[in-house]
Design an enzyme around this catalytic site. Structure first.
Site, PDB file in Angstrom:
ATOM      1  N   LYS A  75      50.087  48.366  43.520  1.00  0.00           N
ATOM      2  CA  LYS A  75      51.592  47.841  43.172  1.00  0.00           C
ATOM      3  C   LYS A  75      52.442  49.255  42.956  1.00  0.00           C
ATOM      4  O   LYS A  75      53.222  49.276  43.656  1.00  0.00           O
ATOM      5  CB  LYS A  75      51.673  47.031  41.743  1.00  0.00           C
ATOM      6  CG  LYS A  75      50.754  46.002  41.716  1.00  0.00           C
ATOM      7  CD  LYS A  75      50.952  45.189  40.086  1.00  0.00           C
ATOM      8  CE  LYS A  75      50.428  45.974  39.070  1.00  0.00           C
ATOM      9  NZ  LYS A  75      49.176  46.308  38.900  1.00  0.00           N
ATOM     10  N   ARG A  94      53.480  41.567  31.647  1.00  0.00           N
ATOM     11  CA  ARG A  94      51.986  41.343  31.757  1.00  0.00           C
ATOM     12  C   ARG A  94      51.462  40.382  30.732  1.00  0.00           C
ATOM     13  O   ARG A  94      50.263  40.295  30.538  1.00  0.00           O
ATOM     14  CB  ARG A  94      51.309  42.739  31.068  1.00  0.00           C
ATOM     15  CG  ARG A  94      51.081  43.743  32.570  1.00  0.00           C
ATOM     16  CD  ARG A  94      50.450  44.931  31.775  1.00  0.00           C
ATOM     17  NE  ARG A  94      49.403  45.700  32.469  1.00  0.00           N
ATOM     18  CZ  ARG A  94      49.650  46.808  33.132  1.00  0.00           C
ATOM     19  NH1 ARG A  94      50.895  47.091  33.277  1.00  0.00           N
ATOM     20  NH2 ARG A  94      48.774  47.489  33.816  1.00  0.00           N
ATOM     21  N   ARG A 148      40.227  57.028  42.413  1.00  0.00           N
ATOM     22  CA  ARG A 148      41.750  57.470  42.277  1.00  0.00           C
ATOM     23  C   ARG A 148      42.000  58.729  41.830  1.00  0.00           C
ATOM     24  O   ARG A 148      40.998  59.026  40.847  1.00  0.00           O
ATOM     25  CB  ARG A 148      42.531  56.436  41.717  1.00  0.00           C
ATOM     26  CG  ARG A 148      43.888  56.732  41.390  1.00  0.00           C
ATOM     27  CD  ARG A 148      44.803  55.397  41.363  1.00  0.00           C
ATOM     28  NE  ARG A 148      44.702  55.010  40.032  1.00  0.00           N
ATOM     29  CZ  ARG A 148      45.570  54.042  39.610  1.00  0.00           C
ATOM     30  NH1 ARG A 148      46.511  53.509  40.339  1.00  0.00           N
ATOM     31  NH2 ARG A 148      45.522  53.566  38.147  1.00  0.00           N
ATOM     32  N   ARG A 186      42.763  59.720  35.879  1.00  0.00           N
ATOM     33  CA  ARG A 186      43.155  58.975  34.520  1.00  0.00           C
ATOM     34  C   ARG A 186      42.089  58.693  33.722  1.00  0.00           C
ATOM     35  O   ARG A 186      41.197  58.063  34.259  1.00  0.00           O
ATOM     36  CB  ARG A 186      44.239  57.918  34.801  1.00  0.00           C
ATOM     37  CG  ARG A 186      45.355  58.283  35.259  1.00  0.00           C
ATOM     38  CD  ARG A 186      46.315  56.934  36.227  1.00  0.00           C
ATOM     39  NE  ARG A 186      46.308  55.758  35.429  1.00  0.00           N
ATOM     40  CZ  ARG A 186      46.889  54.681  35.581  1.00  0.00           C
ATOM     41  NH1 ARG A 186      47.587  54.783  36.714  1.00  0.00           N
ATOM     42  NH2 ARG A 186      46.973  53.907  34.977  1.00  0.00           N
ATOM     43  N   ARG A 238      40.260  46.865  31.311  1.00  0.00           N
ATOM     44  CA  ARG A 238      41.762  46.423  31.896  1.00  0.00           C
ATOM     45  C   ARG A 238      41.639  45.157  32.754  1.00  0.00           C
ATOM     46  O   ARG A 238      42.795  44.273  32.599  1.00  0.00           O
ATOM     47  CB  ARG A 238      42.042  47.777  32.768  1.00  0.00           C
ATOM     48  CG  ARG A 238      42.382  48.726  31.828  1.00  0.00           C
ATOM     49  CD  ARG A 238      42.672  50.030  32.970  1.00  0.00           C
ATOM     50  NE  ARG A 238      43.778  50.040  33.469  1.00  0.00           N
ATOM     51  CZ  ARG A 238      43.894  50.726  34.788  1.00  0.00           C
ATOM     52  NH1 ARG A 238      43.025  51.699  35.040  1.00  0.00           N
ATOM     53  NH2 ARG A 238      45.088  50.774  35.532  1.00  0.00           N
TER      54      ARG A 238
HETATM   55  P1  AMP Z   1      49.434  50.740  34.406  1.00  0.00           P
HETATM   56  O1  AMP Z   1      49.774  52.062  35.113  1.00  0.00           O
HETATM   57  O2  AMP Z   1      50.459  49.827  34.869  1.00  0.00           O
HETATM   58  O3  AMP Z   1      48.018  50.260  34.871  1.00  0.00           O
HETATM   59  O4  AMP Z   1      49.447  50.764  32.721  1.00  0.00           O
HETATM   60  C1  AMP Z   1      48.617  51.711  32.426  1.00  0.00           C
HETATM   61  C2  AMP Z   1      48.457  51.243  30.934  1.00  0.00           C
HETATM   62  O5  AMP Z   1      49.705  51.006  30.134  1.00  0.00           O
HETATM   63  C3  AMP Z   1      47.984  49.732  30.711  1.00  0.00           C
HETATM   64  O6  AMP Z   1      46.414  49.572  30.750  1.00  0.00           O
HETATM   65  C4  AMP Z   1      48.456  49.168  29.375  1.00  0.00           C
HETATM   66  O7  AMP Z   1      47.791  50.007  28.445  1.00  0.00           O
HETATM   67  C5  AMP Z   1      49.792  49.963  29.219  1.00  0.00           C
HETATM   68  N1  AMP Z   1      50.881  49.061  29.946  1.00  0.00           N
HETATM   69  C6  AMP Z   1      51.426  49.169  30.904  1.00  0.00           C
HETATM   70  N2  AMP Z   1      52.557  48.304  31.290  1.00  0.00           N
HETATM   71  C7  AMP Z   1      52.452  47.506  29.918  1.00  0.00           C
HETATM   72  C8  AMP Z   1      52.769  46.155  29.780  1.00  0.00           C
HETATM   73  N3  AMP Z   1      53.749  45.559  30.416  1.00  0.00           N
HETATM   74  N4  AMP Z   1      52.399  45.611  28.456  1.00  0.00           N
HETATM   75  C9  AMP Z   1      51.532  46.220  27.631  1.00  0.00           C
HETATM   76  N5  AMP Z   1      50.813  47.324  27.997  1.00  0.00           N
HETATM   77  C10 AMP Z   1      51.177  48.092  29.231  1.00  0.00           C
END
Ligand code: AMP
Length: 213
Positions: free
Chosen positions: A13, A88, A127, A160, A171
């Protein structure tokens, strides 16, 4: 054009959102990036989010919703935006609908980027992310020219914390339990567009462009 990119972690994404942002001239809004930037600066928000992120859990709805509300009120979102990693949960999707309606806006398309779990694990554990500019690489499919160094800014590449295998699996469980219901949510609103996220980066972008014609 107001867009949402939906899909499991590792679906690509962020990569597609960056390219779409350049192509369509609308901002890419990643809630995960906002949390990581805050963490880098050591803000209270960043430290709070880290507790959840490190466990592969979702940050509480009220925290995320407030951040997105502020971001969508900025002038660069007037002509459109690409949401990546938000909403989410159903509560986030309801809040988004409401905050957009307040300013006479609505979502135009929800791109559902589909990738099998094993591909997600394979992609995320390989990654590497640039500590300085956030660029992402894959050790096998998109390696940096010099090991451990970012091609664009020379910054240090790191794994990360949430890209370690157990956290990736956590996740994915969060995704199934809390985010997957949004597929039916948006399908029933007639907004869902399926995209095969298992294809190459260029093929995925080409199929998105066809949908958005
Ligand atoms: P991402 O980079 O989108 O994979 O987000 C990394 C982490 O940030 C996720 O695993 C969540 O812990 C937190 N996070 C990001 N976006 C959201 C969201 N919309 N709602 C809740 N937690 C989020």
């Amino acid at each position: 054009m107001n867009l949402i990119l939906l899909g499991p972690p590792g679906a690509g994404k962020g990569t597609q959102a960056e390219r779409m942002s350049a192509l369509y001239g609308i901002p890419h809004i990643s809630t995960g990036d906002i949390f990581r930037e805050n963490l880098k600066k050591g803000t209270e928000l960043g430290l709070k989010a880290k507790e959840y992120m490190d466990r592969g859990e979702l940050v509480p709805d009220e925290v995320v919703i407030g951040i997105v509300r502020e971001r969508l009120a900025e002038p660069d979102c007037e002509t459109g935006f690409i949401l990546d990693g938000f909403p989410r949960t159903v509560a986030q999707a309801d809040a988004l609908k409401e905050m957009l309606a307040e300013t006479g806006r609505a979502i135009d398309h929800v791109l559902n980027v589909q990738v099998p779990d094993e591909v997600v694990v394979e992609r995320l554990t390989a990654r590497r992310t640039c500590r300085s500019c956030g660029a992402v690489y894959h050790l096998k499919f998109n390696p940096p020219r010099v090991e451990g160094k970012c091609d664009s800014c020379g910054g240090e590449l790191y794994v990360r914390d949430d890209d370690r295998e157990e956290t990736v699996r956590a996740r994915l469980r969060e995704y199934r339990a809390k985010t997957q219901p949004l597929i039916e949510y948006y399908r029933s609103e007639g907004l869902l567009r399926d995209v095969d996220g298992g294809a190459s980066m260029d093929e995925v972008l080409a199929s998105i462009r066809k949908i958005l014609l």
